[in-house]
Design an enzyme around this catalytic site. Structure first.
Site, short mmCIF file in Angstrom:
data_model
loop_
_atom_site.label_atom_id
_atom_site.label_comp_id
_atom_site.label_asym_id
_atom_site.label_seq_id
_atom_site.Cartn_x
_atom_site.Cartn_y
_atom_site.Cartn_z
N SER A 14 -8.13 6.65 -8.84
CA SER A 14 -8.27 6.59 -7.44
C SER A 14 -9.54 7.27 -7.04
O SER A 14 -9.89 8.61 -7.24
CB SER A 14 -7.02 7.43 -6.68
OG SER A 14 -7.51 7.19 -5.36
N THR A 59 -0.60 5.00 -2.91
CA THR A 59 -1.12 3.77 -3.48
C THR A 59 0.18 3.19 -4.44
O THR A 59 1.22 3.79 -4.46
CB THR A 59 -2.38 3.95 -4.21
OG1 THR A 59 -2.83 2.65 -4.61
CG2 THR A 59 -2.26 4.87 -5.25
N LYS A 63 4.47 2.13 -1.90
CA LYS A 63 4.06 2.31 -0.36
C LYS A 63 5.19 1.73 0.46
O LYS A 63 5.51 2.02 1.36
CB LYS A 63 2.97 1.14 -0.28
CG LYS A 63 1.73 1.52 -0.68
CD LYS A 63 0.40 0.60 -0.12
CE LYS A 63 -0.76 0.90 -0.92
NZ LYS A 63 -1.80 0.14 -0.66
N GLY A 120 0.10 -12.63 -5.05
CA GLY A 120 0.92 -11.21 -5.13
C GLY A 120 1.52 -11.11 -3.96
O GLY A 120 1.37 -11.84 -2.83
N ALA A 121 2.69 -10.43 -4.01
CA ALA A 121 3.73 -10.31 -2.95
C ALA A 121 4.09 -8.89 -2.97
O ALA A 121 5.22 -8.62 -2.15
CB ALA A 121 4.88 -11.37 -3.19
N GLY A 122 3.49 -7.89 -3.15
CA GLY A 122 3.75 -6.60 -2.71
C GLY A 122 3.27 -5.86 -1.74
O GLY A 122 3.19 -6.77 -0.69
N GLY A 123 3.26 -4.84 -1.56
CA GLY A 123 2.92 -4.12 -0.40
C GLY A 123 1.82 -4.48 0.15
O GLY A 123 1.69 -4.65 1.54
N TYR A 208 -10.67 -2.19 -6.97
CA TYR A 208 -11.96 -1.98 -6.99
C TYR A 208 -12.41 -1.09 -8.16
O TYR A 208 -11.56 -0.58 -8.98
CB TYR A 208 -12.06 -0.91 -5.65
CG TYR A 208 -11.47 0.39 -5.67
CD1 TYR A 208 -10.21 0.21 -4.90
CD2 TYR A 208 -12.03 1.37 -6.18
CE1 TYR A 208 -9.49 1.37 -4.94
CE2 TYR A 208 -11.01 2.67 -6.13
CZ TYR A 208 -10.06 2.57 -5.79
OH TYR A 208 -9.15 3.68 -5.55
N GLY A 228 -12.72 -4.59 -4.03
CA GLY A 228 -11.88 -3.90 -3.11
C GLY A 228 -12.64 -2.65 -2.55
O GLY A 228 -12.03 -1.92 -1.43
P1 NDP Z 1 2.93 -3.60 -5.54
O1 NDP Z 1 3.21 -2.94 -6.66
O2 NDP Z 1 3.42 -3.47 -4.34
O3 NDP Z 1 2.67 -5.06 -5.82
C1 NDP Z 1 2.19 -5.65 -6.92
C2 NDP Z 1 2.21 -7.14 -6.96
O4 NDP Z 1 1.49 -7.45 -8.11
C3 NDP Z 1 3.52 -7.76 -7.36
O5 NDP Z 1 3.49 -9.17 -6.34
C4 NDP Z 1 3.57 -8.25 -8.67
O6 NDP Z 1 4.53 -9.45 -9.00
C5 NDP Z 1 2.01 -8.67 -8.72
N1 NDP Z 1 1.97 -8.27 -10.31
C6 NDP Z 1 1.75 -7.26 -11.02
N2 NDP Z 1 1.34 -7.26 -12.31
C7 NDP Z 1 1.37 -8.66 -12.35
C8 NDP Z 1 0.53 -9.52 -13.45
N3 NDP Z 1 0.45 -8.89 -14.73
N4 NDP Z 1 0.37 -10.62 -13.31
C9 NDP Z 1 0.90 -11.36 -12.09
N5 NDP Z 1 1.40 -10.58 -11.06
C10 NDP Z 1 1.30 -9.26 -11.14
O7 NDP Z 1 1.11 -3.37 -5.26
P2 NDP Z 1 0.17 -2.97 -4.19
O8 NDP Z 1 0.47 -4.09 -3.33
O9 NDP Z 1 0.73 -1.70 -3.45
O10 NDP Z 1 -1.19 -2.94 -4.71
C11 NDP Z 1 -1.56 -3.97 -5.32
C12 NDP Z 1 -3.09 -3.78 -5.86
O11 NDP Z 1 -3.97 -3.64 -4.78
C13 NDP Z 1 -3.32 -2.69 -6.82
O12 NDP Z 1 -4.08 -2.93 -7.76
C14 NDP Z 1 -3.89 -1.76 -5.71
O13 NDP Z 1 -4.79 -0.94 -6.49
C15 NDP Z 1 -4.72 -2.53 -4.83
N6 NDP Z 1 -5.05 -2.04 -3.56
C16 NDP Z 1 -6.38 -1.83 -3.09
C17 NDP Z 1 -6.71 -1.07 -1.82
C18 NDP Z 1 -7.96 -0.92 -1.42
O14 NDP Z 1 -8.15 -0.22 -0.56
N7 NDP Z 1 -9.02 -1.57 -2.12
C19 NDP Z 1 -5.38 -0.76 -1.23
C20 NDP Z 1 -4.33 -1.17 -1.56
C21 NDP Z 1 -3.99 -1.68 -2.80
P3 NDP Z 1 5.80 -9.31 -8.93
O15 NDP Z 1 6.63 -9.40 -7.63
O16 NDP Z 1 6.20 -10.63 -10.06
O17 NDP Z 1 6.23 -8.01 -9.80
#
Ligand code: NDP
Length: 263
Positions: A14, A59, A63, A120-123, A208, A228
């Protein structure tokens, strides 16, 4: 001295400590910002208080846990259930989300955006999807597992898992997965990604500090692409403003924080 921190797993990569300390040092604010490797998100609140923090950023992957850890949620975070910034207000934890506005700041130079694919479908995806819908963009979401898509369907996005993806033309594709962060993986199968990129005007990665396989492929297909870093700067400026309760001008924070990107 006030103490701030970023919580994550992993967190060693980070840049947030450099960014916030650059502001504190150069604006003579009596504060310091560190990083905390937290594996269990349910321990966020007790760790925050044990360290005597005045505020924190959160992060991957905590989240959503951060949303649960707060006493009060303000602004856009209420809409998405995802918190990336916590401020300690007299012993109460106030949660905010500055990621989405940070991302809007980072894509200002990409013009005529109307149709976006989020991978992607996370936070991060949740925050961006809600923000894009506010702008009345058409939003599609593609995720490895179908389970997390229900939220996006309800929000009004078109949703796909790898198995049922239907290719369309997109103005912008955004990688919000953590694929490529610690490994060399694509965020979806390579053939699907290649087809997406050749039917797309711009690409952006939330990750990033490294050229991910996603970005590498975008460069190979001659798609204008950004990592990023600007998103990071945008969310950081807004978070710092919250940490300091608006005592520093936003433009000054941005200038001082930008210096850290040259380090
Ligand atoms: P989450 O853990 O909430 O979500 C992660 C997502 O990535 C899920 O949808 C997961 O899928 C998917 N995923 C993880 N590994 C793989 C893989 N090997 N292949 C395919 N899909 C995968 O993470 P966040 O949303 O908090 O963060 C995501 C990324 O964004 C991170 O890398 C973080 O560093 C970056 N980020 C950068 C920011 C910036 O300021 N530049 C700000 C915020 C985040 P599944 O549902 O199938 O598990």
């Amino acid at each position: 001295m006030q103490l701030f921190a970023i919580f994550g797993d992993p967190v060693a990569h980070s840049r947030s400590p450099l960014m916030h300390n650059s502001v504190f040092k150069n604006a003579a604010v009596d504060a310091c910002y560190t990083r905390v490797h937290l594996q269990d998100g349910s321990k966020l609140r007790e760790t925050f208080f044990a360290l005597g923090l005045s505020g924190a950023n959160i992060t991957v992957p905590h989240k959503e846990a951060a949303f649960e850890a707060c006493d009060e949620i303000r602004g856009f975070a209420n809409k998405v259930g995802v918190v990336n910034t916590i401020v300690n207000e007299n012993g109460r934890l106030i949660g905010y989300n500055t990621d989405a506005d940070g991302f809007m700041f980072s894509i200002e130079e990409f013009k005529n955006i109307k149709n976006i694919l989020i991978i992607g479908a996370g936070g991060t995806a949740k925050a961006l999807a809600a923000r894009f819908l506010q702008e009345e963009y058409h939003v599609s979401v593609l995720n490895r597992s179908a389970a997390r898509l229900a939220y996006f369907k309800e929000l009004g996005c078109e949703c796909f898992s790898w198995e049922n993806f239907e290719l369309k033309k997109y103005d912008l594709v955004v990688n919000t997965t953590s694929a490529g962060l610690k490994d060399e993986e694509f965020p979806c199968p390579q053939t699907i990604l290649e087809n997406i990129l050749i039917n797309c005007s711009y690409a952006a990665d939330a990750i990033y500090g490294k050229v991910t396989p996603f970005l590498k492929l975008a460069h190979e297909k001659n798609i204008p692409a950004k990592d990023g870093a600007n998103m990071l700067l945008g969310q950081g400026v807004l978070a710092n403003e919250l940490f300091l309760h608006g005592t520093l001008d936003k433009e000054l924070i941005k200038t001082l924080m930008s210096h850290s990107f040259k380090l």
